[in-house]
Design an enzyme around this catalytic site. Structure first.
Site, PDB file in Angstrom:
ATOM      1  N   GLU A   1      75.505  24.554   4.547  1.00 46.49           N
ATOM      2  CA  GLU A   1      74.064  24.500   4.289  1.00 46.49           C
ATOM      3  C   GLU A   1      73.589  23.242   3.566  1.00 46.49           C
ATOM      4  OE1 GLU A   1      72.639  29.046   4.000  1.00 46.49           O
ATOM      5  OE2 GLU A   1      73.818  28.427   2.274  1.00 46.49           O
TER       6      GLU A   1
HETATM    7  C1  ACM Z   1      77.500  30.631   3.140  1.00 44.84           C
HETATM    8  O1  ACM Z   1      77.219  31.849   3.190  1.00 44.84           O
HETATM    9  N1  ACM Z   1      76.549  29.733   2.933  1.00 44.84           N
HETATM   10  C2  ACM Z   1      78.853  30.178   3.338  1.00 44.84           C
END
Ligand code: ACM
Length: 677
Positions: free
Chosen positions: A318
């Site tokens: 992310e």
């Molecule tokens: C995640 O849940 N961002 C690995």
């Protein structure tokens, strides 16, 4: 009458299968091979364990813990330390042998054999890790009747299906003190899990002491971090239970907490602070500066010494790339080096970090975002976004760990996780590709948990995930799993877990001096909203919020609500009228509970919404009783009643305090069944 006693006699004279059956209901994960025998081994005061091992060995310490647990359950006061083979005690109760000390590495031999006859039990294993698991299986088999305590005759040959059976604990969003980690390690060992993945750095906190770069934990943690001595203690505690500790340092995104101490790492201008809210934030490590890699080399080198495990996790998830887009120097770097986009820039970063880890003797793990063209094939991928990520990694020759489908923070029912096989036929992996799938990890992300509630989000559901990762793929009977889960759930409290007991503590805190039973009765049929719906209710969640409200006290996959749903299904779908009295009694008890709950909650502002929710339960329970009545008497149903019933059901579906009533669908089923066809 005659028939009943004949059956009882029959059962009495064939006690072997019955003994085995009862004990089987206590096993989780189910062993690979079980053959029930025809005798029972009685456990009494004289029970003793024979083991040739030094008192500070892993097996010896495990036997001492085992005997303590056995005695606490049975009050037998057996001798609490093992007897050396050369010792003075005649006879043998539990004879333990193994060939060598096991290495804490994926793929180590974790098998064991447990043989129980009428006069002795033998536990043999290649490594002492197998011994730990055999002791847990023994404890799961302990049974009792009027003649005393015993374990049924059985021959078990057991080994795991997958070498990587993990639990991730995020200690950053909310801090987990050492005792939380330790009791969860004990729980993991009980269900034969072997990897504790500690998510140690995040936007909300930098949770490990760095002696070389002390501003990391000093300025990034609000004082909540593990000292290196404490971490060594956790690693030792885990290793004594056959569990590896894999640290994760999430980068280049999820990295706000690195910046207050070392702003030179940042891709953006600041101000730099740790986050109190949850989500994806902009602060991202600058991948273009030499100084970044110098600092990471220093930090990761220090961590490589602290954590003995050969694997280190670099996160990689992310990264929103916003700070990279806005930074002219980073844009210029990309142009100069022909780096076409942010994915390629992150790949550039990952390869450099991997080289650093390699230099320090570590293998890299990262979330599935790190899988970009040119990533060295020895990087292990942890797949969280979907099964395609798992397939992609395995087909490209990467070892891979499945976490998609094992997100226990999302409050989903156990059966969904249980059905999440890491090797579904639908993926069409070749045998070679299948071998790349190391196993899986349950992920306890900590946005919405505190030390009081974290156990009840992890357990007992993670025991079913542990079974998915240990037992054969053919072990997939959901009803049977739930039955065994109930038993293991109670046992898990034996090692200090708080997933059951904390409910009443939290209720007493809310309503001191009151009768908390009616509050508990409501909580039994309530669950926290699932998936990401809690975050979507407009609550400004932050680390400062109380996490002691209705959705925190309520547990995922509430057993009473589940039982009610099953009974209603049995009545409506299987036309089994025998379950009607039980359904009626449950509905009646919820109706009667409402007045009691109002008394218990009066004058307590924090419980105002509980009264509203109880009222909805009262209304739909009354509707449910009327439905049963109509089914009995085939009474004419008026349009007005139908309309009101539909409204009650609709109202009862609304969440209160980000929690939902879990009996509405079942009562709706009764309602639809009662309506004229
Ligand atoms: C995640 O849940 N961002 C690995």
């Amino acid at each position: 009458m005659f028939k009943k006693s004949a059956i009882l006699l029959l059962l009495y004279f064939s006690p072997f299968c019955l003994l085995g059956q009862n004990a089987k209901d206590q096993l989780m994960p189910i062993p690979q091979q079980i053959t029930w025998g025809s005798q029972r081994f009685n456990i009494d005061q004289s029970f003793h364990v024979v083991l040739s091992d030094a008192p500070d060995s892993r097996a010896h310490k495990a036997v001492v813990r085992f005997l303590r647990r056995l005695n606490d359950r049975t009050h037998l006061m057996t001798r609490i330390d093992p007897v050396l083979k050369s010792g003075d005690v005649k006879g043998v109760s539990l004879d333990i042998s193994y060939q060598r000390v096991g290495n804490l590495l994926p793929g180590e031999d974790e098998s064991y054999e447990l043989n129980v006859t009428g006069d002795r039990v033998t536990l043999s294993a290649t490594t002492d890790i197998g011994v730990l698991y055999g002791l847990e299986t023994f404890l799961q088999l302990v049974s009792s009747d009027n003649q005393g305590y015993f374990i049924p005759g059985v021959s078990i040959k057991d080994r795991p299906r997958f070498p990587w059976r993990g639990l991730l604990i995020d200690v950053c969003r909310h801090w987990s003190p050492i005792e939380v980690i330790k009791r969860n390690i004990d729980g993991m060992c009980m269900v034969k899990m072997n990897v504790l993945h500690l998510h140690l750095t995040e936007d909300q906190g930098f949770r490990i002491e760095s002696k070389k770069l002390p501003k990391l934990h000093q300025m990034g943690s609000n004082g909540n971090f593990y000292t290196q001595d404490q971490m060594r203690g956790i690693i030792l505690y885990a290793s004594e239970r056959g569990i590896r500790v894999v640290p994760e340092f999430d980068m280049p995104g999820h990295a706000s907490s690195w910046m207050p101490g070392y702003p030179e790492l940042a891709s953006g201008p600041g101000p730099h602070q740790i986050e109190r809210k949850f989500g994806v934030f902009d602060p991202t490590i600058d991948p273009t500066k030499k100084s970044t890699y110098k600092l990471l080399d220093c930090f990761l080198g220090e961590m490589a010494h602290l954590f003995p495990d050969p694997y280190m996790h670099i996160g990689g998830d992310e990264n929103n790339g916003k700070q990279w887009d806005k930074n002219p120097r980073i844009q210029e770097f990309m142009r100069k080096h022909g780096i076409k986009d942010n994915h390629a820039l992150q790949n550039h970063f990952n390869k450099k970090v991997m080289a650093i880890l390699k230099k320090h003797g570590k293998k890299t793990i990262g979330w599935d975002e790190i899988l970009q063209p040119g990533l060295p094939s020895d990087a292990v991928i942890q797949s969280w976004r979907g099964k395609e990520g798992l397939k992609d990694a395995a087909t490209k020759g990467h070892q891979v760990i499945l976490s998609n489908g094992f997100y226990i923070d999302l409050s989903q029912p156990t059966f969904q996780h249980y059905a999440n096989d890491p090797l579904p036929a639908s993926l069409g992996l070749t045998p070679d590709q299948q071998r790349m799938v190391l196993g899986g990890e349950a992920t306890m992300w900590a946005e919405l948990v505190t030390p009081e509630t974290i156990d009840s989000r992890i357990w007992p559901r993670t025991a079913a995930i542990a079974e998915r990762l240990w037992s054969d793929a053919s072990v997939n009977d959901v009803l049977d799993m739930y039955q065994r889960l109930e038993s293991i759930s109670i046992r898990l409290e034996e090692v200090g877990l708080t997933h059951i007991r904390n409910r009443d503590m939290m209720l007493r805190r809310l309503a001191p001096g009151r009768d908390i039973e009616p509050l508990g009765k409501l909580v039994e049929v309530v669950e926290p909203l699932k998936e990401y719906k809690r975050h979507a209710q407009g609550i400004p969640y932050s680390t400062d919020m109380p996490f002691s409200r209705l959705p925190d006290i309520a547990v995922p996959d509430a057993p009473v609500a589940r039982k009610f749903r099953l009974l209603c299904e049995q009545l409506v779908m299987k036309r089994d009228l025998s379950v009607k009295p039980e359904i009626k009694a449950m509905l009646q008890s919820w109706i009667e509970n409402h007045e009691k709950l109002k008394v218990a909650s009066s004058g307590i502002p924090a419980l105002a919404n509980w009264i509203k929710m109880s009222e909805e339960l009262y209304k739909i329970s009354s509707l449910g009783l009327e439905c049963l009545d109509f089914m009995d008497r085939r009474q004419v149903i008026t349009d007005e009643w139908t309309k009101q019933g539909a409204t009650s059901i609709q109202n009862a579906r609304r969440p209160f305090d980000e929690a939902e009533l879990m009996v509405v669908d079942a009562i709706n089923m009764l309602f639809n069944h009662a309506l004229p066809k």
